[in-house]
Design a protein around this motif. Structure first.
Motif, PDB file in Angstrom:
ATOM      1  N   LEU A 109       1.004  -1.457  -0.039  1.00  0.00           N
ATOM      2  CA  LEU A 109      -0.277   0.206  -0.104  1.00  0.00           C
ATOM      3  C   LEU A 109       0.861   1.163   0.580  1.00  0.00           C
ATOM      4  O   LEU A 109       0.210   2.453  -0.434  1.00  0.00           O
ATOM      5  CB  LEU A 109      -1.240  -0.128   0.976  1.00  0.00           C
ATOM      6  CG  LEU A 109      -1.519  -0.978   1.383  1.00  0.00           C
ATOM      7  CD1 LEU A 109      -2.910  -0.901   2.842  1.00  0.00           C
ATOM      8  CD2 LEU A 109      -3.001  -1.298   0.094  1.00  0.00           C
ATOM      9  N   ALA A 122       3.170   1.249  -5.284  1.00  0.00           N
ATOM     10  CA  ALA A 122       1.948   1.186  -5.224  1.00  0.00           C
ATOM     11  C   ALA A 122       1.851   2.712  -5.975  1.00  0.00           C
ATOM     12  O   ALA A 122       1.587   3.098  -6.134  1.00  0.00           O
ATOM     13  CB  ALA A 122       1.574   1.439  -3.885  1.00  0.00           C
ATOM     14  N   PRO A 139       0.237   0.174  -9.769  1.00  0.00           N
ATOM     15  CA  PRO A 139      -0.601  -0.009  -8.917  1.00  0.00           C
ATOM     16  C   PRO A 139      -1.712  -1.415  -8.736  1.00  0.00           C
ATOM     17  O   PRO A 139      -2.017  -1.678  -7.646  1.00  0.00           O
ATOM     18  CB  PRO A 139      -1.475   1.392  -8.651  1.00  0.00           C
ATOM     19  CG  PRO A 139      -1.438   1.999 -10.067  1.00  0.00           C
ATOM     20  CD  PRO A 139       0.483   1.410 -10.449  1.00  0.00           C
ATOM     21  N   ALA A 168       0.639  -4.034  -7.179  1.00  0.00           N
ATOM     22  CA  ALA A 168       0.774  -3.658  -6.286  1.00  0.00           C
ATOM     23  C   ALA A 168      -1.064  -4.382  -4.983  1.00  0.00           C
ATOM     24  O   ALA A 168      -0.829  -4.512  -4.095  1.00  0.00           O
ATOM     25  CB  ALA A 168       0.595  -1.902  -5.642  1.00  0.00           C
ATOM     26  N   ASN A 169      -1.962  -3.504  -6.135  1.00  0.00           N
ATOM     27  CA  ASN A 169      -3.341  -4.716  -6.212  1.00  0.00           C
ATOM     28  C   ASN A 169      -2.949  -5.700  -5.425  1.00  0.00           C
ATOM     29  O   ASN A 169      -3.813  -6.530  -4.047  1.00  0.00           O
ATOM     30  CB  ASN A 169      -4.602  -4.074  -6.378  1.00  0.00           C
ATOM     31  CG  ASN A 169      -5.507  -4.233  -5.998  1.00  0.00           C
ATOM     32  OD1 ASN A 169      -5.866  -3.808  -5.380  1.00  0.00           O
ATOM     33  ND2 ASN A 169      -6.265  -5.938  -6.552  1.00  0.00           N
ATOM     34  N   ASP A 194      -8.178   2.561  -1.620  1.00  0.00           N
ATOM     35  CA  ASP A 194      -7.317   2.752  -0.821  1.00  0.00           C
ATOM     36  C   ASP A 194      -7.712   2.627   0.389  1.00  0.00           C
ATOM     37  O   ASP A 194      -7.146   2.339   1.300  1.00  0.00           O
ATOM     38  CB  ASP A 194      -5.967   4.133  -1.028  1.00  0.00           C
ATOM     39  CG  ASP A 194      -6.154   3.896  -2.365  1.00  0.00           C
ATOM     40  OD1 ASP A 194      -4.711   3.120  -2.989  1.00  0.00           O
ATOM     41  OD2 ASP A 194      -5.090   5.220  -2.539  1.00  0.00           O
ATOM     42  N   HIS A 209      -8.266  -0.958   1.690  1.00  0.00           N
ATOM     43  CA  HIS A 209      -7.195  -1.653   1.882  1.00  0.00           C
ATOM     44  C   HIS A 209      -6.860  -1.504   3.328  1.00  0.00           C
ATOM     45  O   HIS A 209      -6.441  -1.730   4.405  1.00  0.00           O
ATOM     46  CB  HIS A 209      -6.502  -1.412   1.206  1.00  0.00           C
ATOM     47  CG  HIS A 209      -6.450  -2.214  -0.367  1.00  0.00           C
ATOM     48  ND1 HIS A 209      -5.913  -1.507  -1.243  1.00  0.00           N
ATOM     49  CD2 HIS A 209      -7.251  -2.843  -0.501  1.00  0.00           C
ATOM     50  CE1 HIS A 209      -6.556  -2.138  -2.192  1.00  0.00           C
ATOM     51  NE2 HIS A 209      -7.397  -2.844  -2.107  1.00  0.00           N
TER      52      HIS A 209
END
Length: 209
Positions: free
Chosen positions: A107, A112, A116, A119-120, A165, A168
Motif C-alpha cells: 500500500l 504502489a 498500482p 501492488a493491488n 485505498d 485496503h
C-alpha cells in the motif's frame, strides 16, 4: 516450474503491471527471447491463458489481450467474491508480522506508485497466502491478472482510487486486529462496490455504442 508455467507467469505479471493492456498484441517472438525459450512453450502458455479468457487468438494476426467487457468483468468479480473471502477466512488465524508488513508495503511502497494494479495483487496475496490453499491462491492470482485493467479503470478512469485505498487500509486494520467478521465485511464491500461501478460503467458504454 515448467517452461510453460514460466511463460504463463511472465504474461500474467505483465498483465498485473499494466504492461499488457486490453487490445494490445502479445508478441510471441519477444516472449520467447525474454525467457530464452522456443515458441512452442510460449504458444502453449498463451493457449492456456486464452482458455480462461485473458487473451484471444486472432487468425493470421496473432494473440491479443482481451478487451474490456461488462460481462467479463461481472464474471471475474463474481469469482473473486466467491474465492477470496474463503482464502482470507482461512488465512486470518495464521497471519504473521511478515504477511502484515508485506501487505502494508504494497500500500505504501514504491510499487504502489509505479504499478498500482500489481501492488493491488501483492496486497491481497499477502493476506491470503497463509490460507494453505495453493490452488486457491493460484486461482486468485489468475483472476487478479484478469481484472487488472478493470481495476485500473476503476481507480484511475472512474476516480475511485481514494475509496479503494481507504478500503485496503480498513481491511489491513481488521486483519491486524484479528477481527474476522469486520475483515470479511470490508472485503465484501471492497469487491462488490468495485464490481458494481465497473460493470455499470461498461454497460452504459456498450449501450452508447
Amino acid at each position: 516450474m515448467s517452461t510453460v508455467d514460466r511463460v504463463q507467469e511472465l504474461v500474467m505479471s505483465d498483465l498485473l503491471r499494466g504492461a499488457l493492456t486490453p487490445g494490445s498484441w502479445v508478441r510471441q517472438d519477444e516472449l520467447a527471447d525474454r525467457l530464452g525459450v522456443s515458441k512452442i512453450p510460449v504458444r502453449e502458455a498463451l493457449q492456456r491463458l486464452a482458455a480462461i479468457g485473458l487473451v484471444r487468438f486472432e487468425t493470421n494476426r496473432g494473440v491479443v489481450v482481451a478487451e474490456l467487457s461488462a460481462t467479463e468483468a461481472d464474471e471475474h468479480f463474481s469469482l473473486r467474491r466467491a474465492i477470496e473471502p474463503l482464502l482470507l477466512e482461512r488465512a486470518l488465524p495464521h497471519l504473521n508480522v511478515v504477511d502484515l508488513a508485506e501487505a502494508e508495503l504494497a500500500l505504501t511502497g514504491p510499487i504502489a506508485r509505479v504499478a498500482p494494479t500489481e501492488a493491488n495483487w501483492h496486497f491481497h496475496r499477502a493476506l491470503y497466502r497463509s490460507s494453505g490453499w495453493q490452488r486457491g491462491l493460484a486461482f486468485a492470482e489468475t483472476l487478479n491478472a484478469a481484472v487488472a485493467p478493470y481495476v485500473a479503470l476503476y481507480t484511475q478512469g472512474l476516480g475511485a482510487a481514494a475509496d479503494s485505498d481507504a478500503e485496503h487500509v480498513a481491511l489491513l486494520d481488521a486483519c491486524r486486529a484479528g477481527d474476522a467478521e469486520r475483515a470479511l465485511d470490508v472485503l465484501d464491500r471492497h469487491l462488490t462496490g468495485a464490481a458494481a461501478s465497473i460493470v455499470g460503467f461498461l454497460r452504459s458504454q456498450e449501450v452508447a455504442r
